[in-house]
Write a protein that holds these residues in place. Structure first.
Motif, PDB file in Angstrom:
ATOM      1  N   ARG A   5       0.929  -1.228  -0.036  1.00 43.56           N
ATOM      2  CA  ARG A   5       0.041  -0.043   0.029  1.00 43.56           C
ATOM      3  C   ARG A   5       0.820   1.122  -0.030  1.00 43.56           C
ATOM      4  O   ARG A   5       1.835   1.297   0.540  1.00 43.56           O
ATOM      5  CB  ARG A   5      -0.894   0.075   1.227  1.00 43.56           C
ATOM      6  N   GLU A   6       0.549   2.135  -0.827  1.00 46.17           N
ATOM      7  CA  GLU A   6       1.299   3.632  -0.990  1.00 46.17           C
ATOM      8  C   GLU A   6       1.954   4.030   0.334  1.00 46.17           C
ATOM      9  O   GLU A   6       3.217   4.500   0.262  1.00 46.17           O
ATOM     10  CB  GLU A   6       0.569   4.508  -1.680  1.00 46.17           C
ATOM     11  N   ASP A   7       1.138   4.145   1.310  1.00 41.96           N
ATOM     12  CA  ASP A   7       1.565   4.939   2.410  1.00 41.96           C
ATOM     13  C   ASP A   7       2.690   4.165   3.193  1.00 41.96           C
ATOM     14  O   ASP A   7       3.581   4.668   3.725  1.00 41.96           O
ATOM     15  CB  ASP A   7       0.471   5.430   3.494  1.00 41.96           C
ATOM     16  N   LEU A   8       2.369   2.809   3.218  1.00 46.35           N
ATOM     17  CA  LEU A   8       3.364   1.799   3.786  1.00 46.35           C
ATOM     18  C   LEU A   8       4.821   1.812   2.870  1.00 46.35           C
ATOM     19  O   LEU A   8       5.721   2.030   3.397  1.00 46.35           O
ATOM     20  CB  LEU A   8       2.866   0.580   4.027  1.00 46.35           C
ATOM     21  N   ARG A   9       4.588   1.861   1.719  1.00 43.37           N
ATOM     22  CA  ARG A   9       5.770   1.712   0.767  1.00 43.37           C
ATOM     23  C   ARG A   9       6.703   3.084   0.936  1.00 43.37           C
ATOM     24  O   ARG A   9       7.599   3.101   1.158  1.00 43.37           O
ATOM     25  CB  ARG A   9       5.024   1.746  -0.563  1.00 43.37           C
ATOM     26  N   GLN A  10       5.907   4.221   1.136  1.00 43.74           N
ATOM     27  CA  GLN A  10       6.607   5.604   1.308  1.00 43.74           C
ATOM     28  C   GLN A  10       7.324   5.536   2.628  1.00 43.74           C
ATOM     29  O   GLN A  10       8.433   5.709   2.908  1.00 43.74           O
ATOM     30  CB  GLN A  10       5.633   6.698   1.349  1.00 43.74           C
ATOM     31  N   TYR A  11       6.831   4.970   3.577  1.00 44.95           N
ATOM     32  CA  TYR A  11       7.293   4.886   5.028  1.00 44.95           C
ATOM     33  C   TYR A  11       8.391   3.864   5.104  1.00 44.95           C
ATOM     34  O   TYR A  11       9.523   4.221   5.600  1.00 44.95           O
ATOM     35  CB  TYR A  11       6.375   4.393   5.988  1.00 44.95           C
ATOM     36  N   CYS A  18       6.151  -9.849   4.801  1.00 46.59           N
ATOM     37  CA  CYS A  18       4.807 -10.639   5.395  1.00 46.59           C
ATOM     38  C   CYS A  18       3.871  -9.803   6.055  1.00 46.59           C
ATOM     39  O   CYS A  18       2.728  -9.902   5.738  1.00 46.59           O
ATOM     40  CB  CYS A  18       5.139 -11.955   6.151  1.00 46.59           C
ATOM     41  N   ALA A  19       4.311  -8.848   6.955  1.00 44.08           N
ATOM     42  CA  ALA A  19       3.473  -8.232   7.766  1.00 44.08           C
ATOM     43  C   ALA A  19       2.527  -7.006   6.899  1.00 44.08           C
ATOM     44  O   ALA A  19       1.760  -6.658   7.383  1.00 44.08           O
ATOM     45  CB  ALA A  19       3.985  -7.361   8.942  1.00 44.08           C
ATOM     46  N   ALA A  20       3.267  -6.765   5.606  1.00 42.93           N
ATOM     47  CA  ALA A  20       2.572  -5.809   4.662  1.00 42.93           C
ATOM     48  C   ALA A  20       1.182  -6.224   4.468  1.00 42.93           C
ATOM     49  O   ALA A  20       0.485  -5.392   3.808  1.00 42.93           O
ATOM     50  CB  ALA A  20       3.719  -5.590   3.576  1.00 42.93           C
ATOM     51  N   HIS A  21       0.905  -7.505   4.653  1.00 37.84           N
ATOM     52  CA  HIS A  21      -0.417  -7.862   4.468  1.00 37.84           C
ATOM     53  C   HIS A  21      -1.628  -7.230   5.210  1.00 37.84           C
ATOM     54  O   HIS A  21      -2.740  -7.270   5.082  1.00 37.84           O
ATOM     55  CB  HIS A  21      -0.800  -9.498   4.430  1.00 37.84           C
ATOM     56  N   ALA A  22      -0.980  -6.630   6.379  1.00 38.78           N
ATOM     57  CA  ALA A  22      -1.875  -5.765   7.338  1.00 38.78           C
ATOM     58  C   ALA A  22      -1.074  -4.338   7.564  1.00 38.78           C
ATOM     59  O   ALA A  22      -0.386  -4.218   8.483  1.00 38.78           O
ATOM     60  CB  ALA A  22      -1.922  -6.400   8.964  1.00 38.78           C
ATOM     61  N   PRO A  23      -1.068  -3.906   6.278  1.00 41.55           N
ATOM     62  CA  PRO A  23      -0.443  -2.515   6.231  1.00 41.55           C
ATOM     63  C   PRO A  23      -0.653  -1.439   7.489  1.00 41.55           C
ATOM     64  O   PRO A  23       0.463  -0.906   7.910  1.00 41.55           O
ATOM     65  CB  PRO A  23      -0.899  -2.027   4.975  1.00 41.55           C
ATOM     66  N   GLY A  24      -1.924  -1.260   7.693  1.00 43.57           N
ATOM     67  CA  GLY A  24      -2.103  -0.159   9.007  1.00 43.57           C
ATOM     68  C   GLY A  24      -1.537  -0.764  10.266  1.00 43.57           C
ATOM     69  O   GLY A  24      -0.941   0.121  11.015  1.00 43.57           O
ATOM     70  N   VAL A  25      -1.616  -2.221  10.430  1.00 49.20           N
ATOM     71  CA  VAL A  25      -0.976  -2.661  11.474  1.00 49.20           C
ATOM     72  C   VAL A  25       0.328  -2.464  11.745  1.00 49.20           C
ATOM     73  O   VAL A  25       0.881  -1.958  12.704  1.00 49.20           O
ATOM     74  CB  VAL A  25      -1.523  -4.123  11.831  1.00 49.20           C
ATOM     75  N   LEU A  26       0.900  -2.741  10.477  1.00 48.57           N
ATOM     76  CA  LEU A  26       2.487  -2.642  10.312  1.00 48.57           C
ATOM     77  C   LEU A  26       2.985  -1.111  10.527  1.00 48.57           C
ATOM     78  O   LEU A  26       3.798  -0.803  11.246  1.00 48.57           O
ATOM     79  CB  LEU A  26       3.106  -3.305   9.025  1.00 48.57           C
ATOM     80  N   LEU A  27       2.219  -0.180   9.938  1.00 45.32           N
ATOM     81  CA  LEU A  27       2.451   1.039  10.167  1.00 45.32           C
ATOM     82  C   LEU A  27       2.471   1.664  11.462  1.00 45.32           C
ATOM     83  O   LEU A  27       3.476   2.313  12.116  1.00 45.32           O
ATOM     84  CB  LEU A  27       1.766   2.165   9.008  1.00 45.32           C
ATOM     85  N   SER A  28       1.289   1.231  12.322  1.00 47.45           N
ATOM     86  CA  SER A  28       1.201   1.524  13.731  1.00 47.45           C
ATOM     87  C   SER A  28       2.641   0.844  14.489  1.00 47.45           C
ATOM     88  O   SER A  28       3.145   1.565  15.459  1.00 47.45           O
ATOM     89  CB  SER A  28       0.018   1.283  14.152  1.00 47.45           C
ATOM     90  N   PHE A  29       2.930  -0.388  14.146  1.00 49.08           N
ATOM     91  CA  PHE A  29       3.948  -1.115  14.873  1.00 49.08           C
ATOM     92  C   PHE A  29       5.196  -0.289  14.647  1.00 49.08           C
ATOM     93  O   PHE A  29       6.106  -0.022  15.482  1.00 49.08           O
ATOM     94  CB  PHE A  29       3.890  -2.295  14.331  1.00 49.08           C
TER      95      PHE A  29
END
Length: 195
Positions: free
Chosen positions: A14-20, A37-48
């Motif tokens: 997802r774009e926001d995760l990729r940029q981060y 692997c965790a990128a399948h839950a992008p919002g969770v990974l970003l918060s983490f």
């Protein structure tokens, strides 16, 4: 290694995760399998990852690294342990200091400062008893560092337990070897102080 979770490459995220993640990937020169692997839950990974960033700002590096290396060693998380060994070398810590932290014997340590030993005693008690019999060790940490640093240490341990559960569940291999396997010194020269 678990193949049940497809690995996503950076361009598939997802774009926001990729940029981060892009600056981290450019700095490290690899995209860790945990992220794939965790990128399948992008919002969770970003918060983490944002949580991780806040923890970096909350504590001095040496206390962070004592807690991280201790948690990773106790949780058999070679993935994070190996990466943090390299970070410690880059921060200027000796291989002897790293080895002493990883031995999980604070009373026998010659390199660790008293406050580092207090942190390690707390982390060992917290992880081994699931926090149920760590109050005495935690009291020593609060006495040494006050409430802000003490709570950051507790939350840091939780973060690295989460990482270890993920890595161990997925049976992920470390992206880099231990410094004691390849002699990493951060400048291309082999380490003098090996375990």
């Amino acid at each position: 290694m678990s193949s049940r979770i497809p690995r996503l490459e950076l361009q598939q995220m997802r774009e926001d995760l990729r940029q981060y993640l892009t600056p981290r990937v450019e700095r490290l020169k690899y995209l860790g399998e945990l992220f794939k692997c965790a990128a399948h839950a992008p919002g969770v990974l970003l918060s983490f990852m944002r949580f991780t960033d806040e923890l970096k700002d909350a504590l001095p590096d040496r206390l962070t690294e004592v807690a991280v290396l201790t948690t990773a060693s106790l949780m058999s998380n070679r993935y994070e342990r190996n990466q943090h060994e390299r970070l410690c070398i880059r921060l200027g810590y000796s291989a002897d200091w790293i080895a002493e932290v990883e031995r999980l014997q604070p009373e026998a340590s010659q390199s660790m400062a008293p406050e580092e030993k207090a942190v390690q005693r707390y982390v060992i008690a917290a992880v081994e008893t699931r926090g149920q019999k760590a109050q005495q060790e935690f009291a020593a940490v609060v006495e040494a560092f006050g409430p802000s640093h003490s709570m950051a240490i507790v939350m840091l341990v939780g973060r690295y337990i989460t990482h270890a559960l993920t890595v161990n569940t997925l049976e992920l291999e470390p992206p880099v070897p231990s410094i004691f396997e390849d002699g990493f010194r951060g400048d291309g020269a082999p380490a003098r102080n090996a375990r």
